[in-house]
Enzyme design. Sequence first.
Site, PDB file in Angstrom:
ATOM      1  N   SER A  19       0.890  -1.263  -0.028  1.00 28.68           N
ATOM      2  CA  SER A  19       0.136  -0.022   0.053  1.00 28.68           C
ATOM      3  C   SER A  19       0.879   1.267  -0.072  1.00 28.68           C
ATOM      4  CB  SER A  19      -0.893  -0.040   1.236  1.00 28.68           C
ATOM      5  OG  SER A  19      -0.148  -0.693   2.291  1.00 28.68           O
TER       6      SER A  19
ATOM      7  N   HIS B  44      -2.013  -2.878  -6.991  1.00 25.36           N
ATOM      8  CA  HIS B  44      -2.713  -2.465  -5.550  1.00 25.36           C
ATOM      9  C   HIS B  44      -4.358  -2.506  -5.515  1.00 25.36           C
ATOM     10  CE1 HIS B  44      -3.233   0.842  -1.952  1.00 25.36           C
ATOM     11  NE2 HIS B  44      -3.237  -0.478  -1.667  1.00 25.36           N
TER      12      HIS B  44
ATOM     13  N   GLU C 250      -4.691   0.269  -8.461  1.00 27.92           N
ATOM     14  CA  GLU C 250      -3.644   0.985  -8.883  1.00 27.92           C
ATOM     15  C   GLU C 250      -2.549   0.072  -9.408  1.00 27.92           C
ATOM     16  OE1 GLU C 250      -3.122   4.913  -6.039  1.00 27.92           O
ATOM     17  OE2 GLU C 250      -2.683   3.148  -5.107  1.00 27.92           O
TER      18      GLU C 250
ATOM     19  N   ASN D 161      -3.269   6.279  -1.264  1.00 27.56           N
ATOM     20  CA  ASN D 161      -2.938   6.315   0.380  1.00 27.56           C
ATOM     21  C   ASN D 161      -2.280   7.432   0.488  1.00 27.56           C
ATOM     22  OD1 ASN D 161      -4.297   4.104   0.923  1.00 27.56           O
ATOM     23  ND2 ASN D 161      -2.367   2.892   0.840  1.00 27.56           N
TER      24      ASN D 161
HETATM   25  N1  CAA Z   1     -17.953 -10.623  -2.006  1.00 27.47           N
HETATM   26  C1  CAA Z   1     -18.987 -10.144  -2.934  1.00 27.47           C
HETATM   27  N2  CAA Z   1     -19.930  -9.342  -2.460  1.00 27.47           N
HETATM   28  C2  CAA Z   1     -20.105  -8.786  -1.365  1.00 27.47           C
HETATM   29  C3  CAA Z   1     -18.810  -9.295  -0.338  1.00 27.47           C
HETATM   30  C4  CAA Z   1     -17.782 -10.134  -0.787  1.00 27.47           C
HETATM   31  N3  CAA Z   1     -16.607 -10.456  -0.235  1.00 27.47           N
HETATM   32  N4  CAA Z   1     -19.010  -8.463   1.118  1.00 27.47           N
HETATM   33  C5  CAA Z   1     -20.063  -7.679   0.692  1.00 27.47           C
HETATM   34  N5  CAA Z   1     -20.673  -8.028  -0.429  1.00 27.47           N
HETATM   35  C6  CAA Z   1     -21.745  -7.651  -1.097  1.00 27.47           C
HETATM   36  C7  CAA Z   1     -22.877  -7.512   0.084  1.00 27.47           C
HETATM   37  O1  CAA Z   1     -23.521  -8.708  -0.054  1.00 27.47           O
HETATM   38  C8  CAA Z   1     -23.734  -6.318  -0.499  1.00 27.47           C
HETATM   39  O2  CAA Z   1     -24.799  -6.763  -1.234  1.00 27.47           O
HETATM   40  P1  CAA Z   1     -26.283  -6.297  -1.336  1.00 27.47           P
HETATM   41  O3  CAA Z   1     -26.225  -4.552  -1.822  1.00 27.47           O
HETATM   42  O4  CAA Z   1     -27.174  -6.857  -2.500  1.00 27.47           O
HETATM   43  O5  CAA Z   1     -26.882  -6.445  -0.215  1.00 27.47           O
HETATM   44  C9  CAA Z   1     -22.801  -5.317  -1.182  1.00 27.47           C
HETATM   45  O6  CAA Z   1     -21.465  -6.138  -1.389  1.00 27.47           O
HETATM   46  C10 CAA Z   1     -22.567  -4.407  -0.216  1.00 27.47           C
HETATM   47  O7  CAA Z   1     -22.076  -4.793   1.034  1.00 27.47           O
HETATM   48  P2  CAA Z   1     -22.652  -3.872   2.345  1.00 27.47           P
HETATM   49  O8  CAA Z   1     -23.945  -3.661   2.525  1.00 27.47           O
HETATM   50  O9  CAA Z   1     -21.801  -4.377   3.415  1.00 27.47           O
HETATM   51  O10 CAA Z   1     -22.253  -2.350   1.728  1.00 27.47           O
HETATM   52  P3  CAA Z   1     -22.233  -0.951   2.102  1.00 27.47           P
HETATM   53  O11 CAA Z   1     -23.457  -0.356   1.201  1.00 27.47           O
HETATM   54  O12 CAA Z   1     -22.465  -0.809   3.376  1.00 27.47           O
HETATM   55  O13 CAA Z   1     -20.968  -0.552   1.731  1.00 27.47           O
HETATM   56  C11 CAA Z   1     -18.572  -0.611   1.522  1.00 27.47           C
HETATM   57  C12 CAA Z   1     -19.765  -0.976   2.194  1.00 27.47           C
HETATM   58  C13 CAA Z   1     -18.449  -0.945   0.216  1.00 27.47           C
HETATM   59  C14 CAA Z   1     -17.437  -0.931   2.594  1.00 27.47           C
HETATM   60  C15 CAA Z   1     -18.715   0.967   1.596  1.00 27.47           C
HETATM   61  O14 CAA Z   1     -18.920   1.607   2.898  1.00 27.47           O
HETATM   62  C16 CAA Z   1     -17.494   1.627   1.035  1.00 27.47           C
HETATM   63  O15 CAA Z   1     -17.215   1.981  -0.319  1.00 27.47           O
HETATM   64  N6  CAA Z   1     -16.694   2.186   2.059  1.00 27.47           N
HETATM   65  C17 CAA Z   1     -15.354   2.814   1.714  1.00 27.47           C
HETATM   66  C18 CAA Z   1     -14.446   1.840   1.573  1.00 27.47           C
HETATM   67  C19 CAA Z   1     -13.081   2.200   1.112  1.00 27.47           C
HETATM   68  O16 CAA Z   1     -12.860   3.487   1.131  1.00 27.47           O
HETATM   69  N7  CAA Z   1     -11.824   1.586   0.842  1.00 27.47           N
HETATM   70  C20 CAA Z   1     -10.595   1.682   0.637  1.00 27.47           C
HETATM   71  C21 CAA Z   1      -9.971   1.637   2.007  1.00 27.47           C
HETATM   72  S1  CAA Z   1      -8.110   2.162   1.364  1.00 27.47           S
HETATM   73  C22 CAA Z   1      -7.299   0.986   0.950  1.00 27.47           C
HETATM   74  O17 CAA Z   1      -7.952  -0.215   0.974  1.00 27.47           O
HETATM   75  C23 CAA Z   1      -6.141   1.033   0.486  1.00 27.47           C
HETATM   76  C24 CAA Z   1      -4.932   0.648   1.379  1.00 27.47           C
HETATM   77  O18 CAA Z   1      -4.007   0.235   0.815  1.00 27.47           O
HETATM   78  C25 CAA Z   1      -5.393   0.831   2.845  1.00 27.47           C
END
Ligand code: CAA
Length: 297
Positions: free
Chosen positions: A126, A147, A159, A197
């Site tokens: 990351s 990434h 990325e 990041n």
């Molecule tokens: N596989 C397939 N489908 C999945 C799944 C998986 N592993 N996990 C969840 N789902 C499905 C769920 O079943 C759900 O389906 P429905 O809408 O049909 O019910 C759907 O995906 C969405 O799940 P949630 O209800 O949990 O979703 P939400 O609407 O609450 O959103 C989220 C969750 C997508 C995490 C959203 O809150 C979001 O986008 N958050 C921000 C995440 C973010 O910024 N990530 C980047 C972090 S930085 C990083 O990762 C880089 C690093 O190097 C640190």
Amino acid sequence: MSDAATTNIERVVVIGAGAMGTGIAQVFAAAGKRVTLVDVRPEGLEAAIASLSSVLSRQVTKGKMTAESVEALLGRITTSTDLSEAANSADFAIEAVFERLDIKLDLIAQLDRALSVEAIIASNTSSLSITRLAAASTNPERVIGMHFFNPAPLMPLVEVVRGLQTSDRTAEVVTALAKAIGKTPIPVNDAPGFAGNRILLPMINEAIFALSEGVADRNAIDQVMKLGMGHPMGPLQLADLIGLDVCLDILEVLHRDFGDDRYRPAPLLRQMVSAGWLGKKRGRGFYHYDAGDLPVE
Ligand code: CAA
């Protein structure tokens, strides 16, 4: 190179059975690739498969996948604690282990010995330098950053980070591969934290400073960013999702590599990591969690 070039990539090794490695394994298997998930800890592999099975069975309950397609997906994932054996017949390897340079350098050197000469070595780091990681390979042209973002099965972005030595062929294959598994590849240069990041972690860090200075409480800070800025989750909840240890690791890389105090990690973040309050994966971070995904308090 056409996307068809990636059809040569059928056997994938994913190293590291944490949340990212498990999610990446799911993404490749969902796209029809045969995946070996490798970790030194057998109990980590067992936990990864158990968590994957439970996530996928929820998809069946919701009617988004059939029981047969889940079985087929899981059937394409095998696990191993033996990296050399797993890498032996692979076309592509991606590492998603702890964000420690020495561990990743050692891993890339091991992959370099075990893989065939054509196979590509990707890192899901990351923030660490791809150029530095590539130098651990005798064939650094085949090393690249790929990434993914957490949760890997849901976030469309990958990325694609070229090190100084990465060849055009490697970049083209990985770009096409990202598309073939349903992701959107975005090319980014090899700089600390890349683009995602570099921008995200200072925001999360600032939210932690604001919390510790009493500007607003936890819920208020997250609500401000959700309701005012349209973020899907607030920065403190997102920090819990990413893992507070991972956030600290990234900020330390930004701080060290830029030599700029604007990236200094908030003392509260350090304290929470020292306490073992690492976020959702440990049941406690800025919020408390039970077995589900959402904070309970
Ligand atoms: N596989 C397939 N489908 C999945 C799944 C998986 N592993 N996990 C969840 N789902 C499905 C769920 O079943 C759900 O389906 P429905 O809408 O049909 O019910 C759907 O995906 C969405 O799940 P949630 O209800 O949990 O979703 P939400 O609407 O609450 O959103 C989220 C969750 C997508 C995490 C959203 O809150 C979001 O986008 N958050 C921000 C995440 C973010 O910024 N990530 C980047 C972090 S930085 C990083 O990762 C880089 C690093 O190097 C640190």
